[in-house]
Scaffold this active site. Structure first.
Site, short mmCIF file in Angstrom:
data_model
loop_
_atom_site.label_atom_id
_atom_site.label_comp_id
_atom_site.label_asym_id
_atom_site.label_seq_id
_atom_site.Cartn_x
_atom_site.Cartn_y
_atom_site.Cartn_z
N THR A 109 44.35 49.38 48.40
CA THR A 109 44.69 50.62 47.71
C THR A 109 44.54 51.84 48.61
O THR A 109 45.31 52.80 48.50
CB THR A 109 43.79 50.78 46.46
OG1 THR A 109 44.02 49.69 45.58
CG2 THR A 109 44.12 52.08 45.72
N ASP A 168 48.13 42.96 50.14
CA ASP A 168 47.28 43.17 48.98
C ASP A 168 46.10 42.22 49.12
O ASP A 168 46.26 41.07 49.53
CB ASP A 168 48.06 42.88 47.69
CG ASP A 168 47.28 43.24 46.44
OD1 ASP A 168 46.28 42.54 46.15
OD2 ASP A 168 47.65 44.20 45.75
N SER A 169 44.91 42.68 48.78
CA SER A 169 43.74 41.83 49.01
C SER A 169 43.76 40.57 48.14
O SER A 169 43.04 39.61 48.42
CB SER A 169 42.45 42.60 48.79
OG SER A 169 42.20 42.85 47.43
N SER A 170 44.57 40.54 47.09
CA SER A 170 44.70 39.32 46.30
C SER A 170 45.33 38.20 47.11
O SER A 170 45.21 37.02 46.75
CB SER A 170 45.55 39.60 45.05
OG SER A 170 44.92 40.54 44.20
N THR A 190 39.89 46.06 47.32
CA THR A 190 38.59 45.81 46.69
C THR A 190 38.48 44.42 46.05
O THR A 190 37.38 43.89 45.94
CB THR A 190 38.29 46.87 45.62
OG1 THR A 190 39.32 46.84 44.62
CG2 THR A 190 38.23 48.26 46.23
N THR A 236 28.93 42.29 45.34
CA THR A 236 30.00 41.77 44.49
C THR A 236 30.68 42.93 43.80
O THR A 236 30.07 43.97 43.55
CB THR A 236 29.43 40.77 43.46
OG1 THR A 236 30.49 40.08 42.81
CG2 THR A 236 28.57 41.46 42.43
N ARG A 286 28.90 26.98 38.96
CA ARG A 286 28.33 28.19 38.36
C ARG A 286 27.67 27.81 37.04
O ARG A 286 28.34 27.59 36.03
CB ARG A 286 29.42 29.25 38.18
CG ARG A 286 29.80 29.91 39.50
CD ARG A 286 31.01 30.79 39.40
NE ARG A 286 31.08 31.58 38.20
CZ ARG A 286 30.52 32.78 38.04
NH1 ARG A 286 29.81 33.32 39.03
NH2 ARG A 286 30.65 33.44 36.90
N THR A 304 24.03 30.77 39.96
CA THR A 304 23.97 31.26 38.59
C THR A 304 25.17 32.12 38.24
O THR A 304 25.72 32.84 39.10
CB THR A 304 22.68 32.06 38.34
OG1 THR A 304 22.70 32.58 37.01
CG2 THR A 304 22.53 33.21 39.33
N GLN A 305 25.58 32.06 36.99
CA GLN A 305 26.65 32.93 36.49
C GLN A 305 26.15 34.36 36.29
O GLN A 305 26.97 35.28 36.16
CB GLN A 305 27.19 32.40 35.15
CG GLN A 305 27.87 31.06 35.25
CD GLN A 305 28.32 30.53 33.90
OE1 GLN A 305 28.35 31.25 32.90
NE2 GLN A 305 28.68 29.26 33.85
#
Length: 353
Positions: A19, A63-65, A95, A172, A252, A283-284
């Site tokens: 972005t 795009d970071s995706s 991001t 995260t 997870r 852990t989730q």
């Protein structure tokens, strides 16, 4: 601490996309990448820093995706080839997958003693209210900062976003629309940004053994992630565990590492692990740690041979497994190394916890 004026810091910007470097298409109103030189033109304050700032760009920007392990290797290759020419590196990145990239680079860039600061923005840098300008300028300043001994203040991969600098493999993404988009729930900030940049020096990573910088390539993508949830079917779980060509699973689990106690669940896990699969339990929860044995519901995982991930993030767990399997070591050695911190990505529980 400011950098002495006698030395002009040399900073390399690595523009991958995201972005921060987007512009709105006047016809579709969709955001699309634009020329990196145009981005620099939108931040004239960079020239006030009196740094030597060079740049390289992904061609085309992505795009970071669409970020992949191959792109992580491309970034690492740029750092490797330029390591002795620059004082610090700033990676401009979208991001959505920033925490994955930061985690992967932290493992790949072995014995790193210079800053690799990853940043981006929630709004394009050409927008009136953009956060991109401040993030970019602050990231460059951090990449140039030195400590009282004249060494780089930051000697690791870190994420700079809005008011905080986070360890890259501890962070995260927590928000899709707030300017403070990242958070490290299990490790303190490396720096807090206000009127000054206040470093938390005790939290900064330092190497205790002096070894030469090297880059580890060869990430192995034979990893999948399985989220536990109430109502998980046995057939679906078994199918996921036996996905073709899979070497490792990031599992997870609930809370402090808990899982169903149904016999079929234990049998399915043990069968897969006995067959060579490595299962890494995280852990989730956004904060907290996997603590095997604290609750009876976690005992089955430990008994089946699941590796406890302590307080590692999902992003870092995925990157760590890709990294370790990419080193062409046997599964039992991967299991062993998963339980030990490599570059500050996890904190082991204290005895008795």
């Amino acid at each position: 601490m400011n950098t002495p004026s006698a030395h002009r810091p040399r900073i390399l910007l690595i523009y991958t996309g995201g972005t921060i470097g987007m512009i709105e298409n006047p016809e579709t109103e969709a955001l699309q990448p634009f020329n990196f030189d145009h981005l620099i033109d939108n931040v004239p304050k960079l020239k006030m820093l009196n740094y030597v700032i060079d740049n390289v760009s992904f061609n085309p920007p992505i795009d970071s995706s669409d970020m992949s392990p191959e792109h992580w290797e491309e970034i690492a290759h740029v750092v490797e080839n330029s390591y002795h020419l620059y004082d610090g590196f700033v990676v401009l990145h979208g991001t959505d997958t920033m925490a994955y990239t930061a985690s992967a680079l932290s493992f790949m860039l072995e014995n790193l003693r210079k800053p690799v600061i990853i940043t981006g923005s929630q709004l394009p840098i050409g927008e009136v209210r953009t956060d991109g300008e401040e993030n970019l300028i602050t990231a460059v300043q951090i990449a140039a900062a030195i400590d009282r001994h004249g060494d780089p203040m930051v000697q690791e991969v870190a994420i700079l976003f809005e008011n905080y600098l986070w360890r890259g493999n501890r962070a995260t993404k927590r928000s899709a629309d707030n300017f403070n988009a990242f958070k490290s729930h299990n490790y303190p900030e490396l720096a807090k940004i206000g009127l000054d940049i206040n470093y938390h020096e005790d939290a900064l990573y330092r190497h205790h053994v002096h070894e030469p910088f090297k880059v580890n390539y060869g990430l192995d993508k034979s990893i999948i992630v399985i989220d536990l949830f109430p109502g998980l079917r046995e057939d679906a779980f078994r199918h996921a565990l036996h996905t073709p060509a899979t070497k490792g699973v990031v599992l997870r689990s609930f809370g402090a590492g808990n899982a169903p106690t149904a016999p079929w669940f234990f049998d399915a896990l043990k069968e897969a692990i006995d067959g060579g699969l490595v299962v890494f339990n995280v852990t989730q929860c956004v904060g907290g740690s996997v603590l095997p044995g604290r609750y009876a519901a976690s005992d089955a995982l430990a008994a089946a041979g699941v590796v406890a991930g302590a307080d590692i993030t999902t992003e870092a767990a995925i990157a760590k497994m890709m990294f370790l399997f990419g080193q062409n070591i046997p599964a039992h050695e991967v299991r062993r190394r998963l339980t030990h911190p490599i570059c500050g990505e996890m904190t082991l529980p204290s005895p008795g916890e």
